[in-house]
Design a protein around this motif. Structure first.
Motif, PDB file in Angstrom:
ATOM      1  N   TRP A  71     -43.144   6.154  -6.158  1.00  0.00           N
ATOM      2  CA  TRP A  71     -43.296   4.903  -5.424  1.00  0.00           C
ATOM      3  C   TRP A  71     -44.096   5.109  -4.132  1.00  0.00           C
ATOM      4  O   TRP A  71     -44.914   4.281  -3.755  1.00  0.00           O
ATOM      5  N   ILE A 107     -41.277  -4.006  -3.630  1.00  0.00           N
ATOM      6  CA  ILE A 107     -40.183  -3.048  -3.521  1.00  0.00           C
ATOM      7  C   ILE A 107     -40.305  -2.073  -4.684  1.00  0.00           C
ATOM      8  O   ILE A 107     -40.648  -2.466  -5.805  1.00  0.00           O
ATOM      9  N   ARG A 122     -44.045  -9.624  -1.272  1.00  0.00           N
ATOM     10  CA  ARG A 122     -43.193  -8.502  -0.872  1.00  0.00           C
ATOM     11  C   ARG A 122     -43.050  -7.578  -2.078  1.00  0.00           C
ATOM     12  O   ARG A 122     -42.718  -8.018  -3.183  1.00  0.00           O
ATOM     13  N   SER A 163     -45.128  -5.698   2.791  1.00  0.00           N
ATOM     14  CA  SER A 163     -45.338  -7.132   2.919  1.00  0.00           C
ATOM     15  C   SER A 163     -46.839  -7.377   2.978  1.00  0.00           C
ATOM     16  O   SER A 163     -47.580  -6.590   3.570  1.00  0.00           O
ATOM     17  N   ARG A 184     -39.160  -1.006   6.079  1.00  0.00           N
ATOM     18  CA  ARG A 184     -38.087  -0.231   5.464  1.00  0.00           C
ATOM     19  C   ARG A 184     -37.011  -1.152   4.913  1.00  0.00           C
ATOM     20  O   ARG A 184     -36.562  -2.078   5.590  1.00  0.00           O
ATOM     21  N   GLY A 185     -36.606  -0.889   3.663  1.00  0.00           N
ATOM     22  CA  GLY A 185     -35.512  -1.614   3.043  1.00  0.00           C
ATOM     23  C   GLY A 185     -34.455  -0.640   2.576  1.00  0.00           C
ATOM     24  O   GLY A 185     -34.486   0.547   2.903  1.00  0.00           O
ATOM     25  N   PRO A 216     -37.592 -11.940   0.488  1.00  0.00           N
ATOM     26  CA  PRO A 216     -37.213 -10.535   0.282  1.00  0.00           C
ATOM     27  C   PRO A 216     -35.780 -10.350  -0.189  1.00  0.00           C
ATOM     28  O   PRO A 216     -35.507  -9.490  -1.036  1.00  0.00           O
ATOM     29  N   ARG A 264     -40.654  -1.290 -10.125  1.00  0.00           N
ATOM     30  CA  ARG A 264     -41.368  -2.023  -9.081  1.00  0.00           C
ATOM     31  C   ARG A 264     -41.057  -3.499  -9.195  1.00  0.00           C
ATOM     32  O   ARG A 264     -41.110  -4.078 -10.282  1.00  0.00           O
ATOM     33  N   TYR A 288     -39.331   5.197   6.572  1.00  0.00           N
ATOM     34  CA  TYR A 288     -39.530   4.230   5.497  1.00  0.00           C
ATOM     35  C   TYR A 288     -39.234   4.850   4.134  1.00  0.00           C
ATOM     36  O   TYR A 288     -39.012   4.144   3.163  1.00  0.00           O
ATOM     37  N   ARG A 293     -34.660  -8.415  -3.530  1.00  0.00           N
ATOM     38  CA  ARG A 293     -33.754  -7.261  -3.480  1.00  0.00           C
ATOM     39  C   ARG A 293     -32.547  -7.464  -4.387  1.00  0.00           C
ATOM     40  O   ARG A 293     -32.090  -6.547  -5.052  1.00  0.00           O
ATOM     41  N   GLU A 335     -40.976  -0.550   1.764  1.00  0.00           N
ATOM     42  CA  GLU A 335     -41.350  -1.844   1.209  1.00  0.00           C
ATOM     43  C   GLU A 335     -42.699  -2.247   1.803  1.00  0.00           C
ATOM     44  O   GLU A 335     -43.087  -1.758   2.864  1.00  0.00           O
ATOM     45  N   CYS A 383     -47.479   3.103  -3.279  1.00  0.00           N
ATOM     46  CA  CYS A 383     -47.590   2.273  -2.080  1.00  0.00           C
ATOM     47  C   CYS A 383     -48.908   2.505  -1.356  1.00  0.00           C
ATOM     48  O   CYS A 383     -49.542   1.558  -0.886  1.00  0.00           O
TER      49      CYS A 383
END
Length: 220
Positions: free
Chosen positions: A110, A151, A149, A140, A132-133, A175, A161, A35, A179, A138, A114
Motif C-alpha cells: 500500500w 484507504i 479519499r 485525500s 493518517r487513519g 471518510p 484498497r 502515516y 472506513r 490515507e 500511495c
C-alpha cells in the motif's frame, strides 16, 4: 453509532493519541513514518478470520463487501470484454469501490501504491494531501468538484484498497463511511500463486448476473 448500527469495539490499551503529527505539505511526497503506523483495529478480515456477525455483504468472490442501509450496488461493465470492471456501493455521501490485489507476504504494498497514486493524481491536476487513519496512510484528493479519499490495508498476501468519490459538500462525512465499509470487508485471496499487484477476480452473484443478462437482452 456506525452505519451498520453498531459501535467499533475498542480493546483496552489499544487507544493511541490522534493528531500527534502534522500532515505534510501538499508538495511533499516523503510520507512521515507516523502515516505508515496503523492503529490496532479489527477488520478488514481474511476469510480465515472472518467473524459470523450477520452484517449484510455482497459476495463478489474475492471480496465480500458490506452494503449499508440505504446504499445501492452498481455494476460497471467493461464494454470491450463484456466482463466486470468494478462494483460500486453507492451511499448518500459518495460512491465506494473496494478492490483486492495480490501482495507479498512481507506487506508494504500500500505504501508503494500511495506514492504512485499521488504522482498520477497530481499529474492529472488533482490536489492531493496525505493523512493518517486507523490503518496508516490515507490520501485525500480534490479533482474538479469531486472529493476523493483512498484507504489501503495490507493483509496476508493481499492488499485491500478502498476509495470513495463524492461531492465536496460531503467530504467531511465520506471518510468515516469508507472506513466503516473497509473495516467490515472480508477478503478471499485463495491459495493460487499470483504476481504481486494482480487484481483479485470479481465474480457477481448469480442473481446479479441474471439481472444484467436480462437488461442486455432488452437493450439488444
Amino acid at each position: 453509532m456506525g452505519i451498520f448500527g453498531r459501535k467499533r469495539r475498542a480493546e483496552a490499551g489499544d487507544e493511541r493519541p490522534r493528531g500527534r503529527h502534522a500532515a505534510p505539505d501538499d508538495g511533499d511526497d516523503d510520507f512521515d513514518d507516523a502515516y505508515l503506523d496503523p492503529e490496532v483495529t479489527s477488520g478488514p478480515y481474511d476469510i480465515a478470520d472472518a467473524p459470523e456477525d450477520g452484517i449484510p455483504r455482497i459476495d463478489l468472490g474475492s471480496v465480500r463487501v458490506p452494503v449499508p442501509e440505504g446504499a445501492q450496488v452498481q455494476v460497471e461493465m467493461d464494454q470491450a470484454s463484456g466482463g466486470v470492471r468494478a462494483v460500486h456501493v453507492v451511499t448518500p455521501v459518495g460512491q465506494v469501490t473496494v478492490s483486492g490485489y495480490a501482495a507479498p507476504k512481507s506487506g508494504g504494498l500500500w505504501t508503494e501504491v500511495c506514492g504512485e497514486l499521488t504522482e498520477q493524481l497530481r499529474t492529472d491536476g488533482a490536489k492531493v494531501q496525505p493523512g493518517r487513519g486507523e490503518w496508516g496512510l490515507e490520501l485525500s484528493a480534490i479533482v474538479g468538484e469531486v472529493a476523493l479519499r483512498f484507504i489501503g490495508v495490507d493483509g496476508p498476501r493481499w492488499m485491500l484498497r478502498g476509495v470513495i468519490a463524492g461531492p465536496q459538500s460531503q467530504a467531511a462525512a465520506a471518510p468515516d463511511v469508507l472506513r466503516e465499509i473497509v473495516r467490515h470487508t472480508i477478503v478471499v485471496r485463495g491459495d493460487s500463486p499470483m504476481p504481486v499487484r494482480t487484481p483479485l477476480t470479481i465474480e457477481l452473484p448469480e442473481a446479479v448476473q441474471q439481472h444484467i443478462a436480462a437488461q442486455q437482452q432488452q437493450g439488444g
